[in-house]
Design a protein around this motif. Structure first.
Motif, PDB file in Angstrom:
ATOM      1  N   PHE A  56       0.910  -1.126   0.051  1.00 16.53           N
ATOM      2  CA  PHE A  56      -0.006  -0.026   0.023  1.00 16.53           C
ATOM      3  C   PHE A  56       1.011   1.554  -0.064  1.00 16.53           C
ATOM      4  N   PRO A  57       0.287   2.314  -0.796  1.00 15.65           N
ATOM      5  CA  PRO A  57       1.249   3.632  -0.388  1.00 15.65           C
ATOM      6  C   PRO A  57       1.135   4.163   0.645  1.00 15.65           C
ATOM      7  N   PRO A  58       1.833   4.932   1.422  1.00 15.02           N
ATOM      8  CA  PRO A  58       3.216   5.388   0.729  1.00 15.02           C
ATOM      9  C   PRO A  58       4.456   4.499   0.878  1.00 15.02           C
ATOM     10  N   PHE A  59       4.217   3.368   1.471  1.00 13.58           N
ATOM     11  CA  PHE A  59       5.285   2.341   1.493  1.00 13.58           C
ATOM     12  C   PHE A  59       5.685   1.511   0.423  1.00 13.58           C
TER      13      PHE A  59
END
Length: 134
Positions: free
Chosen positions: A47-50
């Motif tokens: 998942f964003p931001p990771f």
């Protein structure tokens, strides 16, 4: 009163894998926290931001290594950090209305007084001069 129960709780340590010696002994608890936090990082990497960060050494070795070290070596308020965090979350979600550690039941109807209630109004008004200390 001093107790010696922790003397008999010797942690099981891993000194090597097969014939390869580890640089330092690792407890099974540390291994569990390492792989648990690695699994969390793997899920968060989807998942964003990771997912935008492409530092796999930091994500899969640095952060899990730090988490394993922190959760096994430190105490927060005398408790293991994961137990402290779980109790803090439970406290924040509790109703905070207790009387002698028993939960208070809220009345369905608010209390209504049978007789008139008297009170005094504050007749003093604040001025800017009152707030400054001379």
């Amino acid at each position: 009163m001093r107790t010696y129960t922790s003397v008999w709780k010797v942690p099981k340590m891993l000194y090597g894998i097969q014939d390869i010696a580890l640089p330092f002994p690792v407890s099974y608890r540390q291994i569990g926290f390492f792989f648990g936090s690695m699994a969390v990082m793997w899920v968060l990497d989807r998942f964003p931001p990771f997912s935008l960060i492409n530092l796999w050494m930091v994500e899969y070795f640095g952060i899990p290594g730090f988490a394993a070290w922190f959760f096994t070596k430190h105490l927060l308020d005398g408790k293991a950090p994961h137990r402290f965090i779980m109790r803090w979350i439970a406290f924040q979600l509790s109703p905070h209305e207790h009387n002698r550690y028993m939960e208070i039941t809220k009345a369905k109807k608010p209390h209504k007084y049978n007789s008139p209630v008297g009170y005094r109004k504050l007749s003093y008004t604040w001025k800017e001069d009152d707030l400054s200390d001379d």
